[in-house]
Design an enzyme around this catalytic site. Structure first.
Site, PDB file in Angstrom:
ATOM      1  N   PHE A 234       0.395  -1.373  -0.112  1.00 56.90           N
ATOM      2  CA  PHE A 234       0.338   0.301   0.152  1.00 56.90           C
ATOM      3  C   PHE A 234       1.427   1.239   0.235  1.00 56.90           C
ATOM      4  O   PHE A 234       0.578   2.340  -0.563  1.00 56.90           O
ATOM      5  CB  PHE A 234      -0.866   0.558   1.174  1.00 56.90           C
ATOM      6  CG  PHE A 234      -1.843   1.078   1.099  1.00 56.90           C
ATOM      7  CD1 PHE A 234      -3.154   1.333   0.659  1.00 56.90           C
ATOM      8  CD2 PHE A 234      -1.883   1.791   1.926  1.00 56.90           C
ATOM      9  CE1 PHE A 234      -3.810   2.543   0.463  1.00 56.90           C
ATOM     10  CE2 PHE A 234      -2.738   2.828   2.298  1.00 56.90           C
ATOM     11  CZ  PHE A 234      -3.590   3.324   1.072  1.00 56.90           C
ATOM     12  N   LYS A 282      15.635  -6.606   5.013  1.00 55.98           N
ATOM     13  CA  LYS A 282      16.194  -5.356   6.362  1.00 55.98           C
ATOM     14  C   LYS A 282      17.525  -5.883   6.493  1.00 55.98           C
ATOM     15  O   LYS A 282      18.101  -4.909   7.844  1.00 55.98           O
ATOM     16  CB  LYS A 282      14.116  -5.435   7.475  1.00 55.98           C
ATOM     17  CG  LYS A 282      12.790  -5.108   6.658  1.00 55.98           C
ATOM     18  CD  LYS A 282      11.938  -5.283   7.648  1.00 55.98           C
ATOM     19  CE  LYS A 282      10.668  -4.543   7.609  1.00 55.98           C
ATOM     20  NZ  LYS A 282      10.060  -4.398   7.593  1.00 55.98           N
ATOM     21  N   ASP A 318      10.574   1.519  11.806  1.00 52.65           N
ATOM     22  CA  ASP A 318       8.892   0.606  11.961  1.00 52.65           C
ATOM     23  C   ASP A 318       8.723   0.581  13.654  1.00 52.65           C
ATOM     24  O   ASP A 318       7.781  -0.090  14.359  1.00 52.65           O
ATOM     25  CB  ASP A 318      10.171  -0.923  11.476  1.00 52.65           C
ATOM     26  CG  ASP A 318       9.380  -1.501  10.781  1.00 52.65           C
ATOM     27  OD1 ASP A 318       8.668  -0.406   9.915  1.00 52.65           O
ATOM     28  OD2 ASP A 318      10.894  -2.435  10.034  1.00 52.65           O
ATOM     29  N   ALA A 343      10.849 -13.373  14.077  1.00 53.59           N
ATOM     30  CA  ALA A 343      11.920 -13.484  14.738  1.00 53.59           C
ATOM     31  C   ALA A 343      13.129 -12.159  13.843  1.00 53.59           C
ATOM     32  O   ALA A 343      14.470 -12.125  13.957  1.00 53.59           O
ATOM     33  CB  ALA A 343      13.048 -14.034  15.175  1.00 53.59           C
ATOM     34  N   ASN A 365       9.694 -18.031  18.088  1.00 53.07           N
ATOM     35  CA  ASN A 365      10.231 -18.419  16.202  1.00 53.07           C
ATOM     36  C   ASN A 365      10.289 -19.847  16.395  1.00 53.07           C
ATOM     37  O   ASN A 365      11.041 -20.836  16.964  1.00 53.07           O
ATOM     38  CB  ASN A 365      11.690 -17.278  16.162  1.00 53.07           C
ATOM     39  CG  ASN A 365      11.795 -17.480  14.605  1.00 53.07           C
ATOM     40  OD1 ASN A 365      10.430 -17.041  13.990  1.00 53.07           O
ATOM     41  ND2 ASN A 365      13.136 -18.286  14.292  1.00 53.07           N
ATOM     42  N   GLY A 452      -1.889  -4.247  10.911  1.00 50.65           N
ATOM     43  CA  GLY A 452      -0.777  -4.375  10.018  1.00 50.65           C
ATOM     44  C   GLY A 452      -1.029  -2.699   9.463  1.00 50.65           C
ATOM     45  O   GLY A 452       0.469  -1.757   8.702  1.00 50.65           O
ATOM     46  N   GLN A 459       4.414   4.565   9.640  1.00 47.43           N
ATOM     47  CA  GLN A 459       5.758   4.298   9.486  1.00 47.43           C
ATOM     48  C   GLN A 459       5.957   5.114   8.658  1.00 47.43           C
ATOM     49  O   GLN A 459       7.152   5.596   7.822  1.00 47.43           O
ATOM     50  CB  GLN A 459       6.518   2.930   9.599  1.00 47.43           C
ATOM     51  CG  GLN A 459       5.390   1.496   8.846  1.00 47.43           C
ATOM     52  CD  GLN A 459       6.135   2.258   7.285  1.00 47.43           C
ATOM     53  OE1 GLN A 459       7.412   2.376   7.633  1.00 47.43           O
ATOM     54  NE2 GLN A 459       5.091   1.318   6.029  1.00 47.43           N
TER      55      GLN A 459
END
Length: 481
Positions: A234, A282, A318, A343, A365, A452, A459
């Site tokens: 988006f 990331k 974030d 994680a 995780n 979300g 952000q």
């Protein structure tokens, strides 16, 4: 120019499609090969029924079209169609000069010489385009892109072939960015459709309203988002609306990436000013940065990169995007403990943010070593995701940070086995779809939900400031759906 490809069975459907998209397009392409037999016979009438220039195309099956009769009959059909007032006719590169080309020249119809390759980008693509142009007319290549290295090859066409009138199209998911940034390929137009007539085509409304693709010029600043997958994002809506509102000549583009080094090469070719980073880059992006903020150093993850003199700078927005929707509950002590599933890069920012506000965190995780590493960095507990059931009804907040729930993992729920008490706040950072299986189960139990899309918007506004130096326009109301 934005060209609408018309791949319908009837002339009436084609006319209706043009009228519906008229405000977004400059010309259209009539794919006669898709028409039913009856309407193929009267296709010559079509240009008189619309008020935009029309490209005449009868595409063979081997070139991605729908025409399967003999070449002789196809030539006869093209000749009949040229009785109409078409502006262009598309002739494949392997067709020798003949009656079709002669009739087109007599009527002043511009010739497009096209080459289609659904297997990939030929190693000699530059010479192929040049040779096409030498035959007279506009050289057109439509190539299926299999990797981001193919994207890089296409964007180098303009510097290799300046002065050549051409149409360059990258097909498939990797090619979406080439359809938006066609100006930087040296392409005179881009194709759109209402029914994805070719792999990776966008709608005319998307190209015009979201990306303003027809307004892009040499002075347009390029921003974007890199990830895999990235088509669901988006973020282009958020940033392109912002650019338009502050009258900034810029565009924000989705880049599907499989090789981050190839992307940084393209970033230099196009002089990209900045970009967002999503799954799975990331962490990987860090080795390409010359400067990072304190948050990136402490979190070990970057979701925003901006160009500064002589280098790239990494930022992390974030953590703030995540914490903003739950900050009131943290400050009121409604949230004192949290269970974080995953994680990865996003989880690093989330755990760091929660620990900064004194929330007790347990990380779950599938790969226990990754959970352990993250827990050690943030002084919190960890465990295997297989043991999630033993944490049922023990925390105030449960956060889902993995790709589970998003396309193509819509049927997955990583919290399977957790029993909600109904008092938890359930937060899923996946934003498309808005209601994941995780959130559906939480809602059934009576939990408060956080989405979300809320994190994405918060952000994204900070990213906009990092990109432009301006606050995100308050006049824009972003639809979280």
């Amino acid at each position: 120019m934005i060209c609408l490809t018309l791949a319908h069975k009837t002339i009436d459907e084609c006319v209706s499609d043009v009228r519906m998209n008229r405000q977004y397009i400059d010309l259209c392409e009539l794919r006669v090969d898709f028409l039913c037999d009856k309407d193929r016979e009267r296709a010559y009438l079509f240009p008189s029924l619309v008020d935009v220039p029309v490209i005449l195309t009868v595409r063979r099956k081997e070139d991605g079209g729908a025409y399967s009769a003999s070449e002789k009959r196809r030539k006869e059909l093209l000749l009949r169609c040229l009785d109409g007032d078409f502006a262009y006719v598309d002739i494949e590169s392997d067709i020798k000069k003949g009656d079709v080309e002669e009739k087109a020249k007599q009527k002043g119809v511009k010739i497009i010489r096209s080459l289609h390759d659904f297997s990939g980008v030929p190693s000699d693509i530059y010479s192929k385009i040049y040779n096409l142009s030498q035959k007279g007319g506009i050289a057109k290549v439509c190539l299926y892109l299999n990797s981001f290295s193919d994207v890089l090859t296409l964007f180098r066409i303009q510097e290799e072939l300046k002065g050549v009138e051409k149409i360059v199209i990258g097909m498939g998911p990797y090619g979406v960015c080439t359809r938006i940034l066609y100006h930087f390929l040296g392409s005179i137009l881009t194709f759109a459709s209402s029914n994805e007539a070719a792999p990776g085509q966008l709608s005319a409304a998307e190209l015009k309203r979201i990306y303003r693709a027809d307004k892009i010029n040499d002075r347009t600043a390029i921003y974007g988002i890199i990830g895999n997958p990235v088509s669901h994002s988006f973020s282009p809506v958020i940033h392109n609306q912002g650019f338009k509102t502050i009258n900034y000549n810029a565009v924000y583009v989705p880049f599907l990436v499989d090789n981050i080094r190839a992307f940084f090469s393209l970033a230099e070719t196009l002089k990209i000013r900045g970009f967002s980073v999503t799954i799975p880059f990331k962490n990987e992006v860090l080795s390409f940065l010359g400067n990072v903020t304190r948050e990136v150093k402490q979190i070990g993850s970057c979701n925003t990169v901006v160009r500064v003199p002589g280098m790239w700078k990494g930022i992390n927005t974030d953590y703030y995007g995540f914490i903003a929707p739950v900050l009131p509950e943290i400050e009121s002590s409604r949230i004192k403990s949290a269970l974080v599933i995953g994680a990865g890069g996003a989880s690093k920012a989330i755990v760091w943010a929660l620990r900064n506000y004194g929330v007790k965190v347990i990380i779950l995780n599938r790969t226990l070593e990754r959970a352990e590493d993250l827990a050690r960095m943030n002084f919190c507990q960890y465990d295997s995701l297989d043991n999630i059931s033993k944490y049922s009804k023990t925390v105030d907040l449960i956060v889902q940070t993995t790709p589970s729930g998003m396309v193509p993992y819509e049927d997955e729920n990583p919290a399977e086995g957790y029993v909600f008490s109904g008092n938890e706040i359930a937060y899923d950072i996946v934003y498309k779809p808005k209601m994941t299986k995780f959130l559906i189960e939480a809602e059934k139990a009576g939990c408060t939900l956080k989405f979300g899309s809320q994190m994405l918007i918060e952000q994204g506004k900070l990213q906009f400031e990092a990109f432009t130096g301006y606050h995100y326009p308050q006049s824009i109301i972003l639809d979280e759906e």
